[in-house]
Write a protein that holds these residues in place. Sequence first.
Motif, short mmCIF file in Angstrom:
data_model
loop_
_atom_site.label_atom_id
_atom_site.label_comp_id
_atom_site.label_asym_id
_atom_site.label_seq_id
_atom_site.Cartn_x
_atom_site.Cartn_y
_atom_site.Cartn_z
N ASN A 141 45.12 40.27 46.80
CA ASN A 141 44.95 40.04 48.24
C ASN A 141 44.98 38.53 48.49
O ASN A 141 44.03 37.84 48.16
CB ASN A 141 43.61 40.62 48.69
CG ASN A 141 43.45 40.61 50.19
OD1 ASN A 141 44.00 41.45 50.89
ND2 ASN A 141 42.70 39.65 50.72
N THR A 143 44.32 35.69 50.42
CA THR A 143 43.42 35.48 51.55
C THR A 143 43.97 34.51 52.58
O THR A 143 43.57 34.52 53.74
CB THR A 143 42.06 34.95 51.02
OG1 THR A 143 41.76 35.62 49.78
CG2 THR A 143 40.94 35.21 51.98
N ASP A 170 43.83 38.63 40.42
CA ASP A 170 42.87 37.94 41.28
C ASP A 170 42.43 38.97 42.31
O ASP A 170 43.20 39.34 43.21
CB ASP A 170 43.56 36.74 41.95
CG ASP A 170 42.67 36.08 43.00
OD1 ASP A 170 41.68 36.70 43.43
OD2 ASP A 170 42.98 34.94 43.40
N VAL A 172 39.58 38.47 44.07
CA VAL A 172 38.45 37.77 44.71
C VAL A 172 38.18 38.31 46.12
O VAL A 172 37.04 38.54 46.49
CB VAL A 172 38.69 36.24 44.72
CG1 VAL A 172 37.63 35.52 45.54
CG2 VAL A 172 38.70 35.69 43.29
N GLN A 195 30.87 36.16 46.90
CA GLN A 195 30.70 35.89 48.33
C GLN A 195 31.64 36.66 49.24
O GLN A 195 31.79 36.32 50.40
CB GLN A 195 30.85 34.38 48.58
CG GLN A 195 32.27 33.83 48.58
CD GLN A 195 32.78 33.46 47.20
OE1 GLN A 195 32.31 33.99 46.21
NE2 GLN A 195 33.77 32.59 47.14
C1 LIG Z 1 42.19 35.33 46.68
C2 LIG Z 1 41.28 34.21 46.28
N1 LIG Z 1 41.31 33.78 45.02
C3 LIG Z 1 40.52 32.80 44.59
C4 LIG Z 1 39.66 32.16 45.45
C5 LIG Z 1 38.83 31.04 44.96
O1 LIG Z 1 37.51 31.48 44.89
P1 LIG Z 1 36.28 30.50 45.03
O2 LIG Z 1 36.42 29.79 46.32
O3 LIG Z 1 35.11 31.43 44.99
O4 LIG Z 1 36.32 29.59 43.87
C6 LIG Z 1 39.59 32.56 46.78
C7 LIG Z 1 38.66 31.92 47.71
O5 LIG Z 1 38.62 32.18 48.87
C8 LIG Z 1 40.41 33.62 47.20
O6 LIG Z 1 40.39 34.06 48.45
#
Ligand SMILES: Cc1ncc(COP(=O)(O)O)c(C=O)c1O
Length: 403
Positions: A141, A143, A170, A172, A195
């Motif tokens: 995804n 972001t 990924d 996240v 988070q």
């Molecule tokens: C898809 C994706 N990968 C990696 C990250 C990086 O994560 P972090 O900001 O917790 O280090 C984000 C952060 O928003 C993310 O949305």
Amino acid sequence: MIGNRTLAVPGPTNMPPRIASAMAVPLEDHRAPDMADFILPLLADLKQIFRTQTGTVLVFPGSGTGGWEAALRNTLDAGDRVLGASFGQFSMLWMDMCRQLGLNATTIECNWGDAPTIDAYRRVLEADKSHSIKAVLVCQNETATGVTTDVAAIRRMMDDLGHPAMLFVDGVSSIAAIEFNMDAWGVDIAVAGSQKGFMMPTGLAIVGVSERVMQNVQERTGRIYGRSGGCGYWDFATMAEANSTGYFPYTPAMTLLHGLRESVDMLQEEGLDNVFARHNRLAEGVRRAVHGWGLRPCATDPATVSDTVTAIVVGDRHDANAVIRSAYRNYGVSFGGGLGAVTGKVFRIGHLGWLNETMVLQALGGAELAMRDVGIAFEPGSGVGAAVTYFTEQQATSLMAAE
Ligand SMILES: Cc1ncc(COP(=O)(O)O)c(C=O)c1O
């Protein structure tokens, strides 16, 4: 300001009071004799969230970026080939990290808003007759643009080709919010952060590791670094060994682990499939609103739209950052900004985590106010109305469903 602020960024997400209370505990001895009674069930239950029986879930103090690094450092050596795609800020940064770590990275470059196609991955893997590519990186995804990649389809394609590369995901901004099946999709490493779908503060990198990678890292640790070593802070073998007894190799973020326990309980109580369905329903409400405004999402293909974040293109005559500023200053609403190549072109509504229809409508209402302020032409109420119409056509509300 008077009244609540509205947090509509795609992470950090809204934290349920239950999780906040669970973390309001005195600090404690992480080496206490009974600590394993707390840690072992938590690690076991996390496997259910990743949908893995054979894999291991490791929790590091850190963030998603740390999880990316952990994946690469534990499995690859400088010069190893990896394949990934760049279709937004985060997928791009992961590929940048590969290069920083000295890996030989092949990147499928996409227009931001498009998803990398399975064929694009296939073409590179098919040409790699000697199987020099060691890992395939997929951002489930993205972001920054609100675009998803079909992880299961990439695994099927790799299997069809008989390519032995590891598959790293990924997750996240997808895990615990959008369907993710670690075992069924043959994922070797999956990275999540606390988070987003876990509804917690930032501070934990939650990493799913397959059985095959776990075996390899144990052998690799011995081979490369000798008995004293591993790859330092992120070493999977060291972490897994300590975890197997219910402890950690270094001081764990105990407070956050209490929050994580509550988060996992909440996800299990609602049921993961219900969590995914709720995210889909709320996301569809946002998409209807965008359409109602006469705007378009950054995602170019409706089949790839994200259920956790929508990036909204404001059009060439407008500055998306002005929308974000007005929303924040005038109405206490936080939207995500456009990152990298889409800075000023999009604003992002995060719709993941502890969220229901009314909270989404609050964000949509805030967007309407801010868009009016900066002169974007649309019929007031057209977005909110479209979302209301959609939500009322749907079944029970999120709150009722969870009760
Ligand atoms: C898809 C994706 N990968 C990696 C990250 C990086 O994560 P972090 O900001 O917790 O280090 C984000 C952060 O928003 C993310 O949305």
